[in-house]
Design an enzyme around this catalytic site. Sequence first.
Site, PDB file in Angstrom:
ATOM      1  N   TYR A 155       6.110 -13.248   2.918  1.00  0.00           N
ATOM      2  CA  TYR A 155       4.862 -12.955   2.214  1.00  0.00           C
ATOM      3  C   TYR A 155       4.673 -13.990   1.115  1.00  0.00           C
ATOM      4  O   TYR A 155       5.425 -14.022   0.138  1.00  0.00           O
ATOM      5  CB  TYR A 155       4.922 -11.541   1.631  1.00  0.00           C
ATOM      6  CG  TYR A 155       3.579 -10.912   1.301  1.00  0.00           C
ATOM      7  CD1 TYR A 155       2.397 -11.638   1.359  1.00  0.00           C
ATOM      8  CD2 TYR A 155       3.506  -9.577   0.936  1.00  0.00           C
ATOM      9  CE1 TYR A 155       1.176 -11.045   1.068  1.00  0.00           C
ATOM     10  CE2 TYR A 155       2.290  -8.975   0.638  1.00  0.00           C
ATOM     11  CZ  TYR A 155       1.132  -9.713   0.705  1.00  0.00           C
ATOM     12  OH  TYR A 155      -0.078  -9.133   0.408  1.00  0.00           O
ATOM     13  N   THR A 164       0.825  -1.204   0.000  1.00  0.00           N
ATOM     14  CA  THR A 164       0.000   0.000   0.000  1.00  0.00           C
ATOM     15  C   THR A 164       0.856   1.249   0.000  1.00  0.00           C
ATOM     16  O   THR A 164       0.462   2.294  -0.518  1.00  0.00           O
ATOM     17  CB  THR A 164      -0.938  -0.001   1.223  1.00  0.00           C
ATOM     18  OG1 THR A 164      -1.705  -1.209   1.227  1.00  0.00           O
ATOM     19  CG2 THR A 164      -1.894   1.180   1.188  1.00  0.00           C
ATOM     20  N   LYS A 198       2.621 -14.444   5.949  1.00  0.00           N
ATOM     21  CA  LYS A 198       1.481 -13.679   5.443  1.00  0.00           C
ATOM     22  C   LYS A 198       1.068 -14.234   4.090  1.00  0.00           C
ATOM     23  O   LYS A 198       1.900 -14.371   3.186  1.00  0.00           O
ATOM     24  CB  LYS A 198       1.859 -12.204   5.318  1.00  0.00           C
ATOM     25  CG  LYS A 198       0.716 -11.301   4.838  1.00  0.00           C
ATOM     26  CD  LYS A 198       1.171  -9.851   4.737  1.00  0.00           C
ATOM     27  CE  LYS A 198       0.026  -8.968   4.262  1.00  0.00           C
ATOM     28  NZ  LYS A 198       0.454  -7.571   4.079  1.00  0.00           N
TER      29      LYS A 198
END
Length: 308
Positions: free
Chosen positions: A132, A45, A157
């Site tokens: 991730y 983000t 994640k």
Amino acid sequence: MLDGVLFFPVTPFTASGEVDYDLLAAHITKGVDAGPGGVFIACGTGEFHALELEEFGNIVRTAVDSVAGRVPVYAGAGGSVAQAKAFAHAAKTNGADGILLLPPYLVTMPQAGLVNYTKAVAAASDLPLIVYNRGNARFTEESAVEVAQLPTVVGFKDGTGDLDQVGRIVRAVLDTLEPSGKPFQFFNGLPTAEVSQQAYRAIGVTLYSSATFAFAPELALAFYRSLDSGNDKLTAALLREFFHPLVRLRDKVPGYAVSLIKAGVTMEGIEAGPVRPPLVDISAPHLEELTAIVAAGRAVLADELAVH
């Protein structure tokens, strides 16, 4: 250990494309005041892909100073192995509490290569590291178990949405780590994770990243609390009126997972500026849609307060 809603700030840019550190500090301070469980700075983000190393270091330092120890600050690292190591080192130097390891440069690799990439970046600093599982960095049960046993790897994640595979990874990692007692956490990292979080909770994944928190923290927190408390009526209403419409809008243009959030931050009073290429800013009609979606979400909360 992390808990609560995880805040992923945007990176404000000026009209000429420079990082606006004052607005970044204001954005982070406002978010932390709302009560997240942690801050993940300069990640997806935050347009990690578009940042250079000096900017990244200054961004991390700004976040650490703004948070002032109230919650943990994790910083992104990724790309080529050399770049990822340099960013991990910069995260440590500038006071971050941990690293979110984003996927390596877009190459096809065997599982042994993915493990070696993780080992190389983990060795670049002593910071706790969360891997991730996304894009070309897709772990198997075996490779996930291997990296989970690295001393500094503390979390996994998922951004694939493959609940069958992730469920098996969760079980395999926890079973392997149980004798040592090593703490380890799993996260739902899908875009607009609230939409899939009910399914992730069913396989034992209770943490998730919330892009919504960056511009509408009250909606993100209300959803988290409704899900945690079993308020199925409020959960359903927030999904129906806010999160599902937001996902429909997000899916209209590639990259809107970031662009919509920046537009929302600006809409809420902090000028986040444009996105950097190759992303594009949202159109005027889509900004109108976003405004209406946020209003609908807040109407759900107003109705809930009126009832109670």
